[in-house]
Design a protein around this motif. Structure first.
Motif, PDB file in Angstrom:
ATOM      1  N   ALA A  76     -16.133  -3.386  -6.023  1.00 30.72           N
ATOM      2  CA  ALA A  76     -15.954  -4.495  -6.975  1.00 30.72           C
ATOM      3  C   ALA A  76     -15.080  -5.610  -6.397  1.00 30.72           C
ATOM      4  O   ALA A  76     -14.960  -6.681  -6.989  1.00 30.72           O
ATOM      5  CB  ALA A  76     -15.339  -3.963  -8.274  1.00 30.72           C
ATOM      6  N   GLY A  77     -14.412  -5.325  -5.259  1.00 33.79           N
ATOM      7  CA  GLY A  77     -13.578  -6.352  -4.625  1.00 33.79           C
ATOM      8  C   GLY A  77     -12.119  -6.308  -5.047  1.00 33.79           C
ATOM      9  O   GLY A  77     -11.368  -7.265  -4.851  1.00 33.79           O
ATOM     10  N   MET A  78     -11.696  -5.182  -5.602  1.00 37.38           N
ATOM     11  CA  MET A  78     -10.321  -5.077  -6.091  1.00 37.38           C
ATOM     12  C   MET A  78      -9.334  -4.605  -5.020  1.00 37.38           C
ATOM     13  O   MET A  78      -8.138  -4.862  -5.114  1.00 37.38           O
ATOM     14  CB  MET A  78     -10.331  -4.095  -7.283  1.00 37.38           C
ATOM     15  N   ILE A  79      -9.844  -3.895  -4.007  1.00 38.63           N
ATOM     16  CA  ILE A  79      -8.950  -3.299  -3.005  1.00 38.63           C
ATOM     17  C   ILE A  79      -8.845  -4.227  -1.800  1.00 38.63           C
ATOM     18  O   ILE A  79      -9.590  -4.075  -0.827  1.00 38.63           O
ATOM     19  CB  ILE A  79      -9.471  -1.914  -2.548  1.00 38.63           C
ATOM     20  N   ALA A  80      -7.953  -5.161  -1.862  1.00 35.82           N
ATOM     21  CA  ALA A  80      -7.757  -6.074  -0.731  1.00 35.82           C
ATOM     22  C   ALA A  80      -6.456  -6.820  -0.957  1.00 35.82           C
ATOM     23  O   ALA A  80      -5.861  -6.719  -2.039  1.00 35.82           O
ATOM     24  CB  ALA A  80      -8.923  -7.062  -0.639  1.00 35.82           C
ATOM     25  N   GLY A  81      -6.025  -7.539   0.064  1.00 35.30           N
ATOM     26  CA  GLY A  81      -4.833  -8.375  -0.088  1.00 35.30           C
ATOM     27  C   GLY A  81      -3.547  -7.590   0.036  1.00 35.30           C
ATOM     28  O   GLY A  81      -3.518  -6.482   0.580  1.00 35.30           O
ATOM     29  N   PRO A  82      -2.454  -8.153  -0.506  1.00 40.60           N
ATOM     30  CA  PRO A  82      -1.130  -7.566  -0.275  1.00 40.60           C
ATOM     31  C   PRO A  82      -0.914  -6.204  -0.936  1.00 40.60           C
ATOM     32  O   PRO A  82       0.045  -5.515  -0.622  1.00 40.60           O
ATOM     33  CB  PRO A  82      -0.169  -8.618  -0.871  1.00 40.60           C
ATOM     34  N   GLY A  83      -1.799  -5.811  -1.845  1.00 43.80           N
ATOM     35  CA  GLY A  83      -1.649  -4.506  -2.487  1.00 43.80           C
ATOM     36  C   GLY A  83      -2.081  -3.344  -1.600  1.00 43.80           C
ATOM     37  O   GLY A  83      -1.825  -2.177  -1.903  1.00 43.80           O
ATOM     38  N   GLN A  84      -2.720  -3.675  -0.490  1.00 38.62           N
ATOM     39  CA  GLN A  84      -3.279  -2.641   0.388  1.00 38.62           C
ATOM     40  C   GLN A  84      -2.247  -1.577   0.793  1.00 38.62           C
ATOM     41  O   GLN A  84      -2.550  -0.388   0.787  1.00 38.62           O
ATOM     42  CB  GLN A  84      -3.805  -3.339   1.653  1.00 38.62           C
ATOM     43  N   ALA A  85      -1.039  -2.018   1.114  1.00 33.11           N
ATOM     44  CA  ALA A  85       0.006  -1.075   1.541  1.00 33.11           C
ATOM     45  C   ALA A  85       0.345  -0.098   0.412  1.00 33.11           C
ATOM     46  O   ALA A  85       0.609   1.084   0.659  1.00 33.11           O
ATOM     47  CB  ALA A  85       1.253  -1.847   1.968  1.00 33.11           C
ATOM     48  N   LEU A  86       0.328  -0.588  -0.826  1.00 34.06           N
ATOM     49  CA  LEU A  86       0.650   0.289  -1.963  1.00 34.06           C
ATOM     50  C   LEU A  86      -0.454   1.320  -2.206  1.00 34.06           C
ATOM     51  O   LEU A  86      -0.178   2.456  -2.571  1.00 34.06           O
ATOM     52  CB  LEU A  86       0.862  -0.550  -3.224  1.00 34.06           C
ATOM     53  N   TRP A  87      -1.705   0.911  -2.011  1.00 36.28           N
ATOM     54  CA  TRP A  87      -2.812   1.874  -2.151  1.00 36.28           C
ATOM     55  C   TRP A  87      -2.631   3.016  -1.169  1.00 36.28           C
ATOM     56  O   TRP A  87      -2.861   4.174  -1.490  1.00 36.28           O
ATOM     57  CB  TRP A  87      -4.165   1.199  -1.902  1.00 36.28           C
ATOM     58  N   LYS A  88      -2.191   2.673   0.060  1.00 32.92           N
ATOM     59  CA  LYS A  88      -1.995   3.716   1.075  1.00 32.92           C
ATOM     60  C   LYS A  88      -0.769   4.561   0.754  1.00 32.92           C
ATOM     61  O   LYS A  88      -0.798   5.777   0.871  1.00 32.92           O
ATOM     62  CB  LYS A  88      -1.861   3.071   2.457  1.00 32.92           C
ATOM     63  N   LYS A  89       0.282   3.901   0.334  1.00 34.01           N
ATOM     64  CA  LYS A  89       1.520   4.620   0.023  1.00 34.01           C
ATOM     65  C   LYS A  89       1.322   5.589  -1.140  1.00 34.01           C
ATOM     66  O   LYS A  89       1.988   6.605  -1.254  1.00 34.01           O
ATOM     67  CB  LYS A  89       2.603   3.587  -0.319  1.00 34.01           C
ATOM     68  N   SER A  90       0.395   5.247  -2.021  1.00 35.60           N
ATOM     69  CA  SER A  90       0.153   6.113  -3.182  1.00 35.60           C
ATOM     70  C   SER A  90      -0.672   7.345  -2.819  1.00 35.60           C
ATOM     71  O   SER A  90      -0.811   8.260  -3.625  1.00 35.60           O
ATOM     72  CB  SER A  90      -0.602   5.325  -4.265  1.00 35.60           C
ATOM     73  N   PHE A  91      -1.238   7.367  -1.603  1.00 37.38           N
ATOM     74  CA  PHE A  91      -2.158   8.404  -1.097  1.00 37.38           C
ATOM     75  C   PHE A  91      -3.563   8.281  -1.678  1.00 37.38           C
ATOM     76  O   PHE A  91      -4.423   9.117  -1.413  1.00 37.38           O
ATOM     77  CB  PHE A  91      -1.653   9.838  -1.328  1.00 37.38           C
ATOM     78  N   LEU A  92      -3.805   7.270  -2.520  1.00 38.57           N
ATOM     79  CA  LEU A  92      -5.156   7.096  -3.067  1.00 38.57           C
ATOM     80  C   LEU A  92      -6.109   6.661  -1.958  1.00 38.57           C
ATOM     81  O   LEU A  92      -7.284   6.997  -1.952  1.00 38.57           O
ATOM     82  CB  LEU A  92      -5.147   6.055  -4.186  1.00 38.57           C
ATOM     83  N   LEU A  93      -5.546   5.878  -1.029  1.00 40.79           N
ATOM     84  CA  LEU A  93      -6.349   5.380   0.105  1.00 40.79           C
ATOM     85  C   LEU A  93      -5.800   6.020   1.367  1.00 40.79           C
ATOM     86  O   LEU A  93      -4.590   6.053   1.571  1.00 40.79           O
ATOM     87  CB  LEU A  93      -6.179   3.862   0.165  1.00 40.79           C
ATOM     88  N   GLU A  94      -6.711   6.518   2.207  1.00 35.69           N
ATOM     89  CA  GLU A  94      -6.261   7.134   3.451  1.00 35.69           C
ATOM     90  C   GLU A  94      -5.741   6.062   4.407  1.00 35.69           C
ATOM     91  O   GLU A  94      -6.234   4.950   4.403  1.00 35.69           O
ATOM     92  CB  GLU A  94      -7.413   7.909   4.094  1.00 35.69           C
ATOM     93  N   LYS A  95      -4.744   6.456   5.211  1.00 33.56           N
ATOM     94  CA  LYS A  95      -4.156   5.471   6.138  1.00 33.56           C
ATOM     95  C   LYS A  95      -5.146   5.144   7.249  1.00 33.56           C
ATOM     96  O   LYS A  95      -5.923   5.959   7.622  1.00 33.56           O
ATOM     97  CB  LYS A  95      -2.880   6.035   6.730  1.00 33.56           C
TER      98      LYS A  95
END
Ligand SMILES: [Fe+2]
Ligand SMILES: [Fe+2]
Length: 307
Positions: free
Chosen positions: A288-307
């Motif tokens: 949908a285009g929601m996972i991009a920009g400056p939030g990327q680091a938080l997605w990884k830190k949350s473990f929702l997104l693999e590093k």
């Protein structure tokens, strides 16, 4: 002035929001649950039954886990299950605030507004059900840590549109995926399984509504607003996921909360549980285009997104 006897159907040109809402209203009218009636709260708990599968306990596989007796492992699982339930009802409360604000701003006779109230009614029953579960288990309603509990007061002020519904989706789908895994596992405490089954049935409609809100909400945003929506979604999702296991649960089995927290965050099994919970919804949000920009680091830190 008399109110219409039934909800009117979507007018042409009102968009998919009302069409989806109309479909979900029909589904809700056919099947909804009342935990007061559909759960036998007085049934005795099954002695020795687990509350979550062992591999989903946050310390599973760690040195601290090896030191626990089988009884302590079940006890920790129970406290973690209740932590997740109490954080679930905390976030449901924030979702209800958002839905009521959307209802407030909408034509109350529209299908979309009617759906907002229907979902509030569902979440009211869910929150009562989760609270009763925690009470029946004899566990403290942990909720999130105090700082995040305070931060939650801002949720419906700084989150609206796609960011609000996308972070709601993250909370709902992570919970849903773990509940589905447990609903048919007969080693799990029957009360816990029944609560899970009821929640799964009704969440499917909420997820359909929120996905629609995200897709339509993201269309046509300015670059600045898109960046804001993306960041708020990552920010909120991070705190929701981090809050699931309140560190106080570790004290129930004699582990220092700070030490337990450190071990859980470093535990590959725990990280995998979060990734597994978020797998489907992250794929949707990415598309949908929601996972991009400056939030990327938080997605990884949350473990929702693999590093
Ligand atoms: Fe719910
Ligand atoms: Fe929900």
């Amino acid at each position: 002035m008399s109110a219409p006897a039934t909800t009117r159907s979507a007018r042409p040109g009102e968009g998919d929001g009302n069409a989806t809402a109309a479909r979900l209203l029909r589904s809700a009218a056919k099947k909804s649950y009342d935990p007061d009636v559909d759960i036998d709260w007085d049934a005795p708990l099954v002695e020795g039954a687990i509350w979550v599968p062992e591999h989903r306990v946050s310390l599973y596989g760690t040195e601290l886990w090896e030191r626990l007796t089988p009884e302590q492992r079940i006890e920790l699982g129970k406290h973690e299950a209740c932590s997740v339930a109490s954080v679930g009802l905390w976030f449901e409360t924030l979702l209800m605030q958002r839905l009521l604000k959307d209802f407030y701003a909408d034509d109350p006779t529209s299908d979309r507004a009617q759906w907002a109230l229907t979902e509030v009614a569902d979440e009211c029953r869910h929150s009562q059900m989760f609270a009763r579960l925690v009470h029946r288990a004899g566990v403290e309603p942990y909720g999130p840590i105090p700082f995040v509990h305070q931060l939650g007061k801002l949720f419906s002020v700084v989150n609206w549109g796609p960011a609000a519904y996308a972070s709601i989706l993250v909370a709902e789908e992570v919970l849903d995926r773990l509940q589905r895994e447990q609903a048919n596992d007969d080693r799990i405490q029957p009360l816990m399984r029944q609560v899970n089954r009821i929640h799964i049935m009704e969440e499917a409609r909420h997820v359909a509504f929120a996905r629609d809100e995200v897709t339509r909400g993201l269309a046509g945003l300015s670059r600045a607003e898109l960046a804001y929506q993306r960041f708020m979604c990552a920010f909120t999702s991070f705190f929701v996921v981090r809050s699931l296991i309140n560190p106080k649960v570790y004290a129930a089995v004699g582990i220092d909360p700070a030490e337990g927290r450190r071990a859980a965050l470093a535990n590959p099994h725990h990280r995998e549980m979060i990734r597994f919970g978020g797998e489907k919804i992250l794929a949707f949000l990415d598309e949908a285009g929601m996972i991009a920009g400056p939030g990327q680091a938080l997605w990884k830190k949350s473990f929702l997104l693999e590093k």
